[in-house]
Design a protein around this motif. Sequence first.
Motif, PDB file in Angstrom:
ATOM      1  N   UNK A  98     -29.071 -12.760 -48.675  1.00 51.08           N
ATOM      2  CA  UNK A  98     -28.262 -13.322 -47.599  1.00 51.08           C
ATOM      3  C   UNK A  98     -29.076 -14.295 -46.756  1.00 51.08           C
ATOM      4  N   UNK A  99     -30.335 -13.951 -46.503  1.00 50.63           N
ATOM      5  CA  UNK A  99     -31.156 -14.824 -45.664  1.00 50.63           C
ATOM      6  C   UNK A  99     -31.428 -16.146 -46.381  1.00 50.63           C
ATOM      7  N   UNK A 100     -31.702 -16.085 -47.682  1.00 53.72           N
ATOM      8  CA  UNK A 100     -31.913 -17.349 -48.402  1.00 53.72           C
ATOM      9  C   UNK A 100     -30.642 -18.196 -48.365  1.00 53.72           C
ATOM     10  N   UNK A 101     -29.501 -17.553 -48.613  1.00 56.46           N
ATOM     11  CA  UNK A 101     -28.241 -18.307 -48.615  1.00 56.46           C
ATOM     12  C   UNK A 101     -27.940 -18.882 -47.235  1.00 56.46           C
ATOM     13  N   UNK A 102     -28.217 -18.108 -46.212  1.00 52.83           N
ATOM     14  CA  UNK A 102     -28.005 -18.607 -44.854  1.00 52.83           C
ATOM     15  C   UNK A 102     -28.905 -19.813 -44.594  1.00 52.83           C
ATOM     16  N   UNK A 103     -30.146 -19.723 -45.048  1.00 53.62           N
ATOM     17  CA  UNK A 103     -31.068 -20.851 -44.868  1.00 53.62           C
ATOM     18  C   UNK A 103     -30.517 -22.103 -45.550  1.00 53.62           C
TER      19      UNK A 103
ATOM     20  N   UNK B 182     -20.666 -28.295 -42.916  1.00 53.91           N
ATOM     21  CA  UNK B 182     -20.858 -27.357 -44.008  1.00 53.91           C
ATOM     22  C   UNK B 182     -20.287 -27.963 -45.284  1.00 53.91           C
ATOM     23  N   UNK B 183     -20.830 -27.545 -46.422  1.00 53.38           N
ATOM     24  CA  UNK B 183     -20.398 -28.114 -47.689  1.00 53.38           C
ATOM     25  C   UNK B 183     -20.119 -27.001 -48.690  1.00 53.38           C
ATOM     26  N   UNK B 184     -19.375 -27.368 -49.719  1.00 51.69           N
ATOM     27  CA  UNK B 184     -18.951 -26.374 -50.701  1.00 51.69           C
ATOM     28  C   UNK B 184     -20.164 -25.781 -51.430  1.00 51.69           C
ATOM     29  N   UNK B 185     -20.252 -24.461 -51.437  1.00 56.11           N
ATOM     30  CA  UNK B 185     -21.418 -23.777 -52.006  1.00 56.11           C
ATOM     31  C   UNK B 185     -20.973 -22.649 -52.934  1.00 56.11           C
TER      32      UNK B 185
ATOM     33  N   UNK C 124     -19.625 -16.087 -55.430  1.00 55.13           N
ATOM     34  CA  UNK C 124     -19.800 -15.666 -54.041  1.00 55.13           C
ATOM     35  C   UNK C 124     -19.783 -16.954 -53.237  1.00 55.13           C
ATOM     36  N   UNK C 125     -18.998 -16.987 -52.178  1.00 51.63           N
ATOM     37  CA  UNK C 125     -18.932 -18.191 -51.347  1.00 51.63           C
ATOM     38  C   UNK C 125     -19.782 -17.974 -50.108  1.00 51.63           C
ATOM     39  N   UNK C 126     -20.995 -18.508 -50.108  1.00 54.93           N
ATOM     40  CA  UNK C 126     -21.894 -18.232 -48.974  1.00 54.93           C
ATOM     41  C   UNK C 126     -21.463 -18.938 -47.690  1.00 54.93           C
TER      42      UNK C 126
ATOM     43  N   UNK D 178     -21.262  -7.903 -48.101  1.00 53.89           N
ATOM     44  CA  UNK D 178     -19.893  -7.520 -48.432  1.00 53.89           C
ATOM     45  C   UNK D 178     -19.328  -8.472 -49.488  1.00 53.89           C
ATOM     46  N   UNK D 179     -19.560  -9.780 -49.295  1.00 54.21           N
ATOM     47  CA  UNK D 179     -19.058 -10.743 -50.276  1.00 54.21           C
ATOM     48  C   UNK D 179     -19.652 -10.479 -51.655  1.00 54.21           C
ATOM     49  N   UNK D 180     -20.938 -10.161 -51.667  1.00 56.84           N
ATOM     50  CA  UNK D 180     -21.611  -9.883 -52.937  1.00 56.84           C
ATOM     51  C   UNK D 180     -20.987  -8.702 -53.654  1.00 56.84           C
ATOM     52  N   UNK D 181     -20.800  -7.635 -52.908  1.00 54.90           N
ATOM     53  CA  UNK D 181     -20.250  -6.428 -53.493  1.00 54.90           C
ATOM     54  C   UNK D 181     -18.831  -6.696 -53.997  1.00 54.90           C
ATOM     55  N   UNK D 182     -18.055  -7.391 -53.177  1.00 51.58           N
ATOM     56  CA  UNK D 182     -16.680  -7.661 -53.589  1.00 51.58           C
ATOM     57  C   UNK D 182     -16.631  -8.533 -54.839  1.00 51.58           C
ATOM     58  N   UNK D 183     -17.510  -9.518 -54.907  1.00 51.94           N
ATOM     59  CA  UNK D 183     -17.543 -10.374 -56.103  1.00 51.94           C
ATOM     60  C   UNK D 183     -17.902  -9.535 -57.330  1.00 51.94           C
ATOM     61  N   UNK D 184     -18.915  -8.676 -57.186  1.00 50.88           N
ATOM     62  CA  UNK D 184     -19.345  -7.859 -58.322  1.00 50.88           C
ATOM     63  C   UNK D 184     -18.241  -6.902 -58.758  1.00 50.88           C
ATOM     64  N   UNK D 185     -17.365  -6.532 -57.820  1.00 50.13           N
ATOM     65  CA  UNK D 185     -16.285  -5.598 -58.139  1.00 50.13           C
ATOM     66  C   UNK D 185     -14.984  -6.317 -58.494  1.00 50.13           C
TER      67      UNK D 185
END
Length: 617
Positions: A425-430, A442-445, A462-464, A501-508
């Motif tokens: 999450x910290x890398x994605x936030x960076x 912000x741009x599409x990621x 996952x949409x960061x 949460x986004x990560x978990x939801x994507x994986x599920x």
Amino acid sequence: MCALGIIRPILLYLLSTLLLLNKGRPSSCKLCSAGRDSSCPKEIAREFEKGVGRKLHRDLVEFDKKNKHTSYISDPWFDMYLCARDPVVLNFNPFISLNPDPKEAYNSQVVRATNLVVSSIKFLNSLNNEFLRPDIYYVNPKWSQSRLFKKFISLLPTSVSWYGAYMVNAYPLDMSQYKRLFNSSRIPKLNKDELFTNEWGRHLLVMRNGHFYVFDVLDPGGNILHPSEIQAQLIYILQDADRLPEFSLCYLTTEDRNTWAAVRQQLLEAGNEDNLQKIDSAVFCLCLDNISLKNDTELSHCMLHGRGFNRWFDKSFSLIITSDGTAGVNFEHSWGDGVAVLRFVNEVYRNSTRHPAIVPHSSPAALSATKCERLEFKLNDSIQSAINAARMKFEETNEKISVRMFEFRKFGKEFLVKQKLSPDAVFQLACQMTAYRQFGKIISSYEACSTAAFKHGRTETIRPTSILTKQCSRAFVEERSKHSVAELRNMIDECSKYHRRLQLEAALGKGFDRHLFALKHLSVSRGDPMPELFLDSAYQKLNHIILSTSTLHSPAVHLGGFGPVVPDGFGIGYNVFDTWVGCNTTGYLNRELQEFLRCLEYSLTDILDVLEGRPLV
Ligand SMILES: *[C@@H]1O[C@H](CO)[C@@H](O)[C@H](O)[C@H]1NC(C)=O
Ligand SMILES: *[C@@H]1O[C@H](CO)[C@@H](O)[C@H](O)[C@H]1NC(C)=O
Ligand SMILES: *[C@@H]1O[C@H](CO)[C@@H](O)[C@H](O)[C@H]1NC(C)=O
Ligand SMILES: *[C@@H]1O[C@H](CO)[C@@H](O)[C@H](O)[C@H]1NC(C)=O
Ligand SMILES: *[C@@H]1O[C@H](CO)[C@@H](O)[C@H](O)[C@H]1NC(C)=O
Ligand SMILES: *[C@@H]1O[C@H](CO)[C@@H](O)[C@H](O)[C@H]1NC(C)=O
């Protein structure tokens, strides 16, 4: 296990993401401040949810129920890849490079190639004999790597093992992709390619200096050729292919797919059918490159696209080994995802380093035992000029692609975990902060997430980019003196929690991207008018991915990478290591990419300052 999320939460995410990317429209729409004449994405999404989307969803669920043998996403996802007409190289094929063999002397080209080929064929045999344990996605390694856990899983019938695994937070992964790992190739066809798999592939395809060689590595009983004989064949090939051919067919696999499909037809008509058949049906492709790599930048260029004359990019995968024994795998993406290839790479790395088939300076067998065939092609003028055209295009594109390495040494996973933050999450936030700093918005990621926990699962996005990362980015970039350190710290926490949460939801299987993709695919395949949602500029923007990111971690892997997915985008392969953060990036816009990495350093330093209680300056 089928993989259908619930439509309501999905649309809520979609709404917020669409709205975020569409700020700045003139205000008058009461829902989203879009102008009266321009469309309002929120209204469009609501209408979709109530109307045509609901019907499509119902039909999709229906379809899914009737097709329990597969996932609703499997066929549309194959279609997406196989219908794409852009060249596979740079646009789709990723690479994973292996760490060197820890024993220095084993890294000579022939020794390493022989050992990796033997271990790869052993992997093939264990696939055939179903010796391979299902991949396990460990959520809590301490728990689930225990012998007890493995025992527990192996005792469950396959139909319920997923639930069993769920209870202890680990998932046996879908293994269906492995049936196209070996003996397989993508065949160019007009408008839609095909995947070809030969059930009885026994020969290896070897490329050297743009020449094609094949020899049998398996006998009809499935026994592997003696390693010293494989070694002898490779030595022979290195001596035989001492210069470049005038025309290397390889360039054709770097072409637009329709162009390539037409030339392939000519090749077939000109009498090259047997040779093409041998290429397509080979167990895999081994590329022996005549190059020594000076640094990771050169390595990435070599593994990602090479010089075009010594690769068959359509092959399910190519094992590349350079003169200095550096090894990597470049793979075609339609048949499978990183998780499957990573498993292969891990096993082959471990097996070839722990149980090498040959030792340095071991003598090769006498050559006569098996036959090695060099493929000669019949090329007339029009085929030759097609090769030249492909070559020129390929070289032009190669001029434009830049590869840049990035390292940040001030913190890594250990520090972040102590701070109770998710390193990912910290890398994605960076990255979000960086984009905000560089582009002022912000741009599409995109962050890739495997859904191999589901039957025939592929990936989810996952949409960061979220309201939280936007607020946090704005605070760090535009409002640096406005917030206290505690407030900034709190924002980072919130972003980290939300990203988890986004990560978990994507994986599920509860992301929105594949679901919407499948609804659109269903609508198109029925010939319905395209729902407005998919035509709206917000949806287009959402799918013009500027930051395409992916991470993988393994003791076998040196680095992995892929090209940008849009002309103005970046491809970011990253890893948060114990004490540092690294990424290898690609892009066609060299200056922008450099600027991005400069800003990324800045963002990570800002985050460190706040985490250590220093105010931003
Ligand atoms: C590939 O070829 C090998 C060797 O003939 C065979 O044993 C194996 O089943 C084939 N694999 C697939 C997926 O067809
Ligand atoms: C390898 O490439 C170099 C130039 O890059 C060339 O001089 C040399 O002849 C090549 N060797 C072989 C065996 O192809
Ligand atoms: C080359 O061969 C192909 C296939 O037979 C044919 O379509 C094409 O016209 C030939 N071109 C020339 C210049 O002979
Ligand atoms: C890597 O090596 C190449 C060739 O020597 C050189 O041009 C390039 O600048 C090097 N890149 C880095 C990052 O050191
Ligand atoms: C690795 O190599 C050893 C020795 O050849 C063999 O016994 C073992 O089964 C291999 N493992 C795999 C996964 O192929
Ligand atoms: C490059 O990216 C891969 C992920 O694809 C990562 O594992 C690796 O550590 C990165 N290498 C560096 C030097 O950052």
